[in-house]
Scaffold this active site. Structure first.
Site, PDB file in Angstrom:
ATOM      1  CB  CYS A 142      62.826  64.697 -45.163  1.00  0.00           C
ATOM      2  SG  CYS A 142      61.875  66.330 -44.297  1.00  0.00           S
ATOM      3  CG  HIS A 267      67.175  61.702 -41.793  1.00  0.00           C
ATOM      4  ND1 HIS A 267      66.967  62.301 -43.147  1.00  0.00           N
ATOM      5  CD2 HIS A 267      66.007  62.351 -41.042  1.00  0.00           C
ATOM      6  CE1 HIS A 267      66.091  63.258 -43.164  1.00  0.00           C
ATOM      7  NE2 HIS A 267      65.270  63.271 -42.139  1.00  0.00           N
ATOM      8  CG  HIS A 301      66.336  68.402 -42.790  1.00  0.00           C
ATOM      9  ND1 HIS A 301      66.406  68.020 -44.026  1.00  0.00           N
ATOM     10  CD2 HIS A 301      65.500  67.586 -42.056  1.00  0.00           C
ATOM     11  CE1 HIS A 301      65.483  66.871 -43.957  1.00  0.00           C
ATOM     12  NE2 HIS A 301      64.844  66.754 -42.858  1.00  0.00           N
TER      13      HIS A 301
END
Lengths: 374, 214
Positions: A142, A267, A301
């Site tokens: 990520c 995040h 996400h």
């Protein structure tokens, strides 16, 4: 050989995700609380509905990637990309294609082509279409596109290139939806980052393209910071030690103190572990309580693409001088985090954007508004 | 732009099917951690130990990534069997470098690149730019792709299904005595060729220095 330390500016951006097929649409969705995360069937074995962020388009993912790169070229002063470096960030590459091919061929690997299946597939697609001088693909889960941005800064600072295009891209695959489900962190509702009752994250797809260069513009990439948790392969350090170090390194790189940061694009995945760890790190490092927000309840996400997509959203925050609300947040877990529930118009000069990944890979990026474009 | 890197130490390992003698019990004393390691991680940890790795920044490269974990996931999706959370958490490309940072409690930057047959060159270029900061760097390039369906995708008929190269490097102003000539090696995956070439050449020199062009 000394580093030239040239300044690095944002010179163009384009994006596409479930919350919008353009930068403006994506940012409007963020301000209006218009989430792209919807319930879909067919990704999980048991035919359960999963809340994911799929791009609403008739074009294929590869077509959209090419379109986004064309958009950048069209709006730039470049004639072509022959002197531009391409830095890609992706966590799954061509996994979605490979899964479909494997299933179509009844569980055979015979027709799996590496240039279509591998992480390199995105580079392969874009290098066939555009004439980039060179390219490298970063794949750190990520933080993939965040690491690509770090490298873009290093290339430009060193004088190796005047322009670097960063492209973060990840498409939805059975692997990621089922994988996060197996880990028990997939939410079946729209995620609620930093909420006391959060239930997990929403897997999403997205493309974010950012052109960086030496030509001064209204947004500067002021600092970058990397670190490792050195703790656990999936769980972040509970006290956010790695996150804190990445943010500290970014502040040092930008020659800033913590009280100069106006907004933190967290995040903020919506998982119990990430938000708790990141929240603690922010509270400890930023005693002046800058605004903190996660945009993942709007975009989902987008995995390896999230670094690039959220740098774009952070640039829009700087351009429009609006801190977006934390959509879907009802009850903060950490009261000491300054999480706005409404959009807030204010003077913003510095935005810090975080991305954290499996393996404890952490990257923080700082953008600065240098002058009013108008 | 050209950057010269001093090769402080270098190591290489390869095997037809499985690298043996990776000293796993010595290098990874904690059994729980050892049991979770992927093949790529075991090779990376072994190679790092051979080049004197302590807590340097790591630039890791792998063309195919965590093939075994990826195959386990895809097959469980196809067969509608329970997907292993361990397989998923081990399936990302940065897994070997992450396990190495966890094992060594190294909080420094770790990055991973993957460009199929250009992977080795990407590791070198990334390392060269990052080396401008002046610190020592660990460059690692590992590919382990021994699985049941490998014959279907092994179009180059590579005989060594596990291989890895490690180079401990730092920037230097000294003149280069190694050039990258893109030497081929039919036994080893092309994703490792340039790093392997540097390893081979460095073994014959007292003060090996490679020129990396960006």
């Amino acid at each position: 050989m000394p580093i030239k330390n040239r300044e690095v500016y944002l010179q163009g951006m384009s994006a596409c995700c479930s919350a919008g097929i353009s930068v403006d649409e994506m940012f409007s969705s963020t301000l209006l609380g218009r989430t792209g995360v919807k319930k879909h069937q067919g990704f999980l074995d048991n035919e359960e509905l999963s809340a994911i962020g799929k791009i609403d388009s008739n074009c294929s993912f590869n077509e959209l990637m090419i379109e986004k790169v064309e958009e950048i070229l069209e709006h730039s002063e470049l004639e072509d990309f022959t002197n531009t470096f391409l830095a890609i960030g992706t966590s799954v590459g061509g996994m979605a294609w490979a899964e479909k091919q494997f299933i179509k061929d009844s569980g055979s690997y015979k027709n799996i082509k590496l240039e279509k299946q591998s992480i390199y597939s995105i580079s392969h697609t874009l290098n066939q279409k555009f004439n980039f001088k060179d390219s490298i693909t970063f794949s750190t889960a990520c933080t993939s596109s965040s690491n690509a941005i770090v490298f873009a800064k290093e290339l430009i600072e060193a004088g190796a290139y005047d322009t670097v295009l960063v492209l973060g891209a990840d498409s939805i695959s059975y692997t990621t939806v089922n994988g996060f489900n197996a880990l028990g962190v997939l939410s079946f509702e729209i995620s609620t980052p930093f909420d006391a009752h959060r239930t997990g994250m929403n897997v999403a797809e997205g493309i974010g393209a950012v052109l960086f260069g030496v030509q001064p513009s209204w947004i500067k990439l002021a600092g970058v910071g990397c670190s490792s948790d050195a703790y656990n392969i999936t769980n972040p350090h509970p006290d956010g030690n790695g996150a804190k170090l990445a943010m500290k390194n970014a502040l040092k790189s930008a020659k800033l103190s913590a009280n100069q940061i106006d907004y933190i694009n967290a995040h903020g995945t919506g998982t119990v572990a990430n938000d708790s760890s990141e929240g603690k790190a922010i509270v400890e490092l930023f005693p002046d309580r800058p605004y903190v927000g996660s945009t993942k309840s709007i975009t989902g996400h987008t995995l390896g693409a999230c670094g690039a997509i959220e740098v774009i959203l952070s640039a829009m925050v700087l351009e429009q001088q609006i801190v977006p609300s934390n959509f879907n947040l009802k009850e903060e877990e950490l009261e000491s985090l300054n999480l706005p529930k409404n959009n807030i118009k204010k003077k913003i000069e510095f935005v810090l954007s975080n991305a954290f990944a499996f393996g404890g890979n952490n990257v923080s990026l700082i953008l600065q508004k240098v002058k009013n474009e108008n | 732009m050209k950057i010269n890197l001093k090769i402080i130490s270098a190591s290489f390992v390869s095997a037809d099917e499985k690298c043996e003698e990776l000293e796993e019990k010595r290098l990874v004393p904690k059994m729980m951690l050892r049991r979770r390691l992927t093949r790529g991680a075991k090779i990376a940890i072994y190679l790092a130990s051979k080049v004197g790795y302590k807590n340097e920044r790591i630039i890791f490269g792998s063309a195919y990534g965590e093939v075994k974990a990826t195959v386990d996931i895809v097959e469980s999706i196809y067969n509608k069997t329970l997907l292993s959370p361990t397989a998923f958490q081990n399936s990302v490309h940065n897994t070997p470098a992450s396990y190495l940072s966890i094992l060594s409690e190294n909080q420094a930057e770790v990055t991973t690149v993957s460009d199929l047959f250009n992977t080795s060159l990407s590791v070198l270029k990334t390392g060269a730019i990052k080396a401008l900061r002046g610190d020592k760097l660990l460059l690692l390039n590992v590919d382990a792709f021994n699985f049941t369906g490998v014959k279907d995708i092994n179009i180059c008929s590579i005989s060594k299904l596990e291989s890895g190269v490690a180079l401990m490097v730092e920037i230097t102003d000294e003149e280069a005595n190694i050039s990258i000539d893109n030497q081929k090696n039919s036994e080893i995956s092309p994703s490792l060729w340039q790093m392997l070439e540097i390893y081979n050449k460095s073994k014959k020199l007292d003060n090996p220095i490679v020129e990396v062009e960006l």
